[in-house]
Design a protein around this motif. Structure first.
Motif, mmCIF file in Angstrom:
data_model
loop_
_atom_site.group_PDB
_atom_site.id
_atom_site.type_symbol
_atom_site.label_atom_id
_atom_site.label_comp_id
_atom_site.label_asym_id
_atom_site.label_seq_id
_atom_site.Cartn_x
_atom_site.Cartn_y
_atom_site.Cartn_z
ATOM 1 N N VAL A 1 31.258 26.373 46.562
ATOM 2 C CA VAL A 1 30.485 27.481 47.132
ATOM 3 C C VAL A 1 31.371 28.320 48.048
ATOM 4 O O VAL A 1 31.311 29.560 48.049
ATOM 5 C CB VAL A 1 29.243 26.944 47.887
ATOM 6 N N LYS A 2 32.209 27.662 48.815
ATOM 7 C CA LYS A 2 33.143 28.385 49.695
ATOM 8 C C LYS A 2 34.124 29.214 48.872
ATOM 9 O O LYS A 2 34.408 30.371 49.192
ATOM 10 C CB LYS A 2 33.892 27.386 50.577
ATOM 11 N N ILE A 3 34.651 28.619 47.782
ATOM 12 C CA ILE A 3 35.575 29.345 46.902
ATOM 13 C C ILE A 3 34.882 30.562 46.301
ATOM 14 O O ILE A 3 35.428 31.669 46.294
ATOM 15 C CB ILE A 3 36.096 28.413 45.785
ATOM 16 N N LYS A 4 33.664 30.359 45.831
ATOM 17 C CA LYS A 4 32.938 31.459 45.190
ATOM 18 C C LYS A 4 32.670 32.596 46.166
ATOM 19 O O LYS A 4 32.721 33.780 45.792
ATOM 20 C CB LYS A 4 31.628 30.949 44.597
ATOM 21 N N SER A 5 32.388 32.261 47.423
ATOM 22 C CA SER A 5 32.124 33.301 48.407
ATOM 23 C C SER A 5 33.357 34.179 48.638
ATOM 24 O O SER A 5 33.236 35.338 49.016
ATOM 25 C CB SER A 5 31.681 32.673 49.740
ATOM 26 N N ILE A 6 34.548 33.624 48.374
ATOM 27 C CA ILE A 6 35.784 34.399 48.519
ATOM 28 C C ILE A 6 36.085 35.179 47.236
ATOM 29 O O ILE A 6 36.380 36.373 47.270
ATOM 30 C CB ILE A 6 36.964 33.469 48.872
ATOM 31 N N THR A 7 35.983 34.494 46.088
ATOM 32 C CA THR A 7 36.339 35.159 44.826
ATOM 33 C C THR A 7 35.351 36.261 44.452
ATOM 34 O O THR A 7 35.694 37.165 43.695
ATOM 35 C CB THR A 7 36.439 34.142 43.669
ATOM 36 N N ASP A 8 34.129 36.228 45.000
ATOM 37 C CA ASP A 8 33.177 37.311 44.757
ATOM 38 C C ASP A 8 33.705 38.638 45.300
ATOM 39 O O ASP A 8 33.285 39.698 44.846
ATOM 40 C CB ASP A 8 31.821 36.990 45.387
ATOM 41 N N GLY A 9 34.607 38.559 46.275
ATOM 42 C CA GLY A 9 35.215 39.767 46.825
ATOM 43 C C GLY A 9 36.541 40.125 46.189
ATOM 44 O O GLY A 9 37.230 41.037 46.635
ATOM 45 N N MET A 10 36.913 39.395 45.101
ATOM 46 C CA MET A 10 38.193 39.618 44.425
ATOM 47 C C MET A 10 38.016 40.190 43.019
ATOM 48 O O MET A 10 38.915 40.102 42.190
ATOM 49 C CB MET A 10 38.954 38.283 44.342
ATOM 50 N N ARG A 11 36.832 40.731 42.746
ATOM 51 C CA ARG A 11 36.537 41.277 41.417
ATOM 52 C C ARG A 11 36.537 40.188 40.342
ATOM 53 O O ARG A 11 36.940 40.416 39.212
ATOM 54 C CB ARG A 11 37.502 42.404 41.033
ATOM 55 N N TRP A 12 36.137 38.981 40.743
ATOM 56 C CA TRP A 12 35.937 37.888 39.797
ATOM 57 C C TRP A 12 34.442 37.707 39.570
ATOM 58 O O TRP A 12 33.641 37.961 40.467
ATOM 59 C CB TRP A 12 36.509 36.578 40.326
ATOM 60 N N LYS A 13 34.080 37.243 38.407
ATOM 61 C CA LYS A 13 32.717 36.846 38.101
ATOM 62 C C LYS A 13 32.707 35.331 37.919
ATOM 63 O O LYS A 13 33.496 34.798 37.130
ATOM 64 C CB LYS A 13 32.205 37.549 36.836
ATOM 65 N N SER A 14 31.823 34.649 38.647
ATOM 66 C CA SER A 14 31.874 33.187 38.687
ATOM 67 C C SER A 14 30.498 32.569 38.507
ATOM 68 O O SER A 14 29.475 33.193 38.806
ATOM 69 C CB SER A 14 32.466 32.718 40.021
ATOM 70 N N GLN A 15 30.516 31.329 38.060
ATOM 71 C CA GLN A 15 29.272 30.568 37.890
ATOM 72 C C GLN A 15 29.566 29.092 38.078
ATOM 73 O O GLN A 15 30.532 28.552 37.535
ATOM 74 C CB GLN A 15 28.687 30.813 36.501
ATOM 75 N N SER B 1 35.326 30.847 36.520
ATOM 76 C CA SER B 1 35.538 32.211 37.001
ATOM 77 C C SER B 1 36.339 33.015 35.992
ATOM 78 O O SER B 1 37.218 32.481 35.321
ATOM 79 C CB SER B 1 36.289 32.198 38.339
ATOM 80 N N VAL B 2 36.021 34.301 35.895
ATOM 81 C CA VAL B 2 36.759 35.228 35.041
ATOM 82 C C VAL B 2 37.198 36.414 35.883
ATOM 83 O O VAL B 2 36.389 37.014 36.596
ATOM 84 C CB VAL B 2 35.900 35.716 33.859
ATOM 85 N N LYS B 3 38.482 36.721 35.837
ATOM 86 C CA LYS B 3 39.018 37.893 36.543
ATOM 87 C C LYS B 3 38.663 39.138 35.734
ATOM 88 O O LYS B 3 38.978 39.228 34.544
ATOM 89 C CB LYS B 3 40.531 37.760 36.687
ATOM 90 N N THR B 4 37.989 40.084 36.346
ATOM 91 C CA THR B 4 37.575 41.268 35.612
ATOM 92 C C THR B 4 38.769 42.163 35.293
ATOM 93 O O THR B 4 39.815 42.092 35.928
ATOM 94 C CB THR B 4 36.547 42.083 36.410
ATOM 95 N N TYR B 5 38.575 43.004 34.281
ATOM 96 C CA TYR B 5 39.624 43.950 33.896
ATOM 97 C C TYR B 5 39.575 45.168 34.812
ATOM 98 O O TYR B 5 38.543 45.832 34.937
ATOM 99 C CB TYR B 5 39.438 44.399 32.443
ATOM 100 N N TRP B 6 40.681 45.419 35.474
ATOM 101 C CA TRP B 6 40.841 46.649 36.232
ATOM 102 C C TRP B 6 42.335 46.910 36.369
ATOM 103 O O TRP B 6 43.153 45.983 36.245
ATOM 104 C CB TRP B 6 40.180 46.569 37.616
ATOM 105 N N THR B 7 42.712 48.148 36.579
ATOM 106 C CA THR B 7 44.139 48.485 36.702
ATOM 107 C C THR B 7 44.347 49.381 37.912
ATOM 108 O O THR B 7 43.395 49.933 38.483
ATOM 109 C CB THR B 7 44.659 49.216 35.449
ATOM 110 N N GLY B 8 45.617 49.525 38.278
ATOM 111 C CA GLY B 8 45.963 50.476 39.327
ATOM 112 C C GLY B 8 45.885 51.897 38.800
ATOM 113 O O GLY B 8 45.734 52.126 37.592
#
Length: 630
Positions: free
Chosen positions: A585-599, A616-623
């Protein structure tokens, strides 16, 4: 009358006790029934890949890389822990959102930063070794992918092709044009398989080696390629079931290790400098140098002494390029015959002092072999005084350990025919045979029976992962990292699929098991996860972290570890965490702010196990494109 009167209260007391007991049992039964019904109703059953990826999605807007490589849906479901866990998920409004870093950090390697490296001594190339940022220098932002980043080609096509937009560097294609390292073809790079010393291609070069030593019968399984270029040697060994750890520095040959990993070939940033390589003793069956420009005879043969440490007893060292076959190439190398002969004599002298024998020199190849034990070597030290054999040294200690000008001692044997430390099986039997370090009792608390139980456990867990993330043989997951590998059970269970695993053993673990992993025929490295890993951004497709954060939660800020995982994970890459609910739960609370989708998903044994899985899956985004790139 007295008897009747005295017995009456006892009768009523017994009746009252029966009623109370019946009431308690009834209420307890109802509680258990509703608890089981609630747990069943709220538990999550892992579904097929399409179901899970629909639930997780790849970003809030349903955006993908355009390759159709991941199913996407903007909806996402969290497990409700109310029925059987007293844990409340963090309020999304309080989640810290991490901004993207500037595009200038797109290829940032924190511990091999060029600017920081200039502050260090150039002697023995110390400035190119690991020099990690201090706490106040750590980035608290997300490393961006290049603006036109695409999902890499799947294996085996990736061996020969990579998208130009993923690694926009043409320098090697120009600098090494006549050596067939790499070519630009439209929107992609092509890797013809050439090299400085194998113009006919890596396949033909490897066949030449195979004519001289047993390269394809399973005897040789693990190899190390020093100064690997774009790792074509390791790439073409893979089809011969030889797993190669390739390494090269971050130097003027920009992004060579990044190219290797983009191809789906194991590689790390590394250099022969002043420190030991981050591998245990007796790890590799073969070491290779093809014009790797390492000064083998300098510093009293210190670098060959390190190769000796990491070579298995009976292992081979293959050398091609200067000074081998100098009578043919001396003009092209722009060196005098005398100078080249002197260098080769010096190398062979060091090899002799290490107790190696020269197996053969044929055309462009020279091959040396390490002895299977040190019985004769100890006798030879009466003649060759240096280098001496190290005393009271843990040969596996390698994390930030300075090189020493002494021979790493091999375990004692009773006969000159015995293999020091114990012989290993040929591949593929080697993957599941009890490793010698375990059969010899060198890993506290681990017996042959516990080793076999660990293998069964990880087979069950990988089967569970297949239900979560879908079929593994598709080639979607090629480069895999296990951040806390223990005995290598995860890698062994994955060995049937077209993937390779970088097995990491934390440098401060209670038990050093990396030697066991190499004895099983897999590769890996030591690493302190309070620091960055020696790789480029976006180089792993799948990261596995089993009970890692239980180890590190009191050692350093886990947010920095998660940001490092984000750096090395490719867009749309997957992470599997295993830990207690509280930590997940602690990890998810951090990765939710990293553009990851988690369950959070139940343990393979069911909802009542306190250990859970966080997918968790890192979403697609680019600079964004900068003015310089327009």
């Amino acid at each position: 009358m007295a008897k009747e009167y005295s017995g009456s209260p006892k009768h009523h007391q017994l009746e009252a006790k029966r009623k109370r007991l019946t009431w308690i049992l009834g209420v307890s039964g109802l509680c258990i029934l509703f608890y089981v019904l609630g747990a069943w109703q709220n538990s999550t059953t892992p579904g097929p890949q399409s179901d899970v990826y629909t639930r997780i999605g790849c970003d809030g807007n349903g955006t993908t890389s355009g390759n159709g490589d991941a199913a996407v849906n903007p909806t996402s479901t969290n497990l409700d822990f109310g029925s059987h866990h007293q844990v409340e998920l963090d309020n999304p409004k309080t989640v810290t959102q991490f901004p993207p870093c500037d595009m200038s950090f797109s290829e940032y390697t924190p511990c091999q930063d060029k600017v920081r490296g200039r502050k260090f001594d150039r002697d023995m190339l110390k400035y190119r070794e690991r020099h990690c940022p201090q706490k106040e220098e750590l980035l608290r932002c997300l490393i961006p992918a290049p603006p036109k980043y695409k999902t890499p080609f799947k294996w085996p096509q990736s061996r020969d092709y990579a998208w130009y937009d993923n690694i926009p560097h043409k320098e090697l294609s120009i600098e090494k044009a006549n050596q067939n390292w790499i070519q630009v073809e439209g929107d992609r790079f092509r890797f013809p398989g050439g090299g400085t010393m194998f113009p006919r291609g890596a396949d033909a070069y490897i066949d030449d080696i195979g004519q001289l030593i047993p390269l394809t019968d399973g005897t040789i399984r693990t190899a190390v390629d020093t100064g690997c270029g774009v790792a074509s040697f390791g790439a073409y060994l893979l089809k011969r079931n030889v797993l190669t750890m390739s390494f090269a520095p971050r130097d003027t040959h920009e992004a060579q290790v990044q190219f290797a990993l983009e191809r789906g070939v194991p590689a790390m940033i590394g250099i022969m400098g002043s420190q030991r390589q981050p591998f245990p003793a007796r790890a590799f069956d073969l070491a290779h140098c093809s014009r790797c420009l390492i000064p083998w005879s300098k510093f009293d043969g210190l670098y060959l002494t390190e190769v000796d440490r990491i070579l298995r007893p009976g292992g081979y060292w293959v050398l091609s390029g200067p000074p081998i076959h100098w009578k043919k190439y001396w003009r092209g190398w722009e060196r005098t015959q005398e100078d080249l002969k002197k260098e080769q004599d010096a190398i062979e002298d060091v090899a002799k002092r290490l107790c190696w024998k020269k197996v053969i020199e044929h055309n462009d190849l020279a091959i040396f072999q390490k002895p299977i034990n040190h019985i004769e070597c100890i006798e030879s030290k009466k003649v060759y005084k240096t280098p001496h054999i190290c005393k009271s040294d843990n040969p596996d200690t390698a994390w930030y350990r300075e090189l020493e000008a002494c021979i790493t001692p091999l375990p004692e044997v009773s006969s000159s025919d015995d293999v020091a430390g114990g012989a290993v099986e040929k591949w593929p039997q080697r993957a599941f045979a009890v490793p010698p370090r375990i059969s010899n009792g060198l890993i506290p608390g681990i017996t042959a029976e516990k080793f076999r139980e660990d293998n069964e456990l990880w087979n069950e867990r990988v089967t569970h992962y297949k239900r979560i993330i879908g079929p593994l043989p598709t080639g979607r997951y090629r480069n895999i990292m296990d951040m806390n590998a223990n005995l290598g059970g995860f890698a062994a269970a994955m060995s049937k699929y077209p993937a390779w695993v970088m097995n990491v053993v934390p440098a401060n673990s209670d038990h050093d098991t990396l030697g066991v992993i190499y004895e099983r025929g897999f590769i890996g490295t030591y690493q302190d996860w309070c620091e960055a890993f020696s790789t480029y951004p976006r180089t792993y497709d799948l990261i596995h972290a089993s009970n890692l954060f239980s180890i590190y939660q009191d050692r350093c800020d886990i947010t920095n570890i998660l940001l490092e995982m984000d750096r090395i994970l490719r867009p749309e890459g997957t992470v599997i965490f295993r830990d207690t609910v509280e930590i997940l739960v602690k990890i998810k609370s951090i990765t939710d702010g990293m553009r990851w989708k988690s369950q959070i998903i139940d343990h393979e044994s069911g909802p009542f196990n306190p250990e859970k899985v966080l997918l968790s899956v890192k979403t697609y985004w680019t600079g964004e494109v900068t003015e310089k790139q327009r």
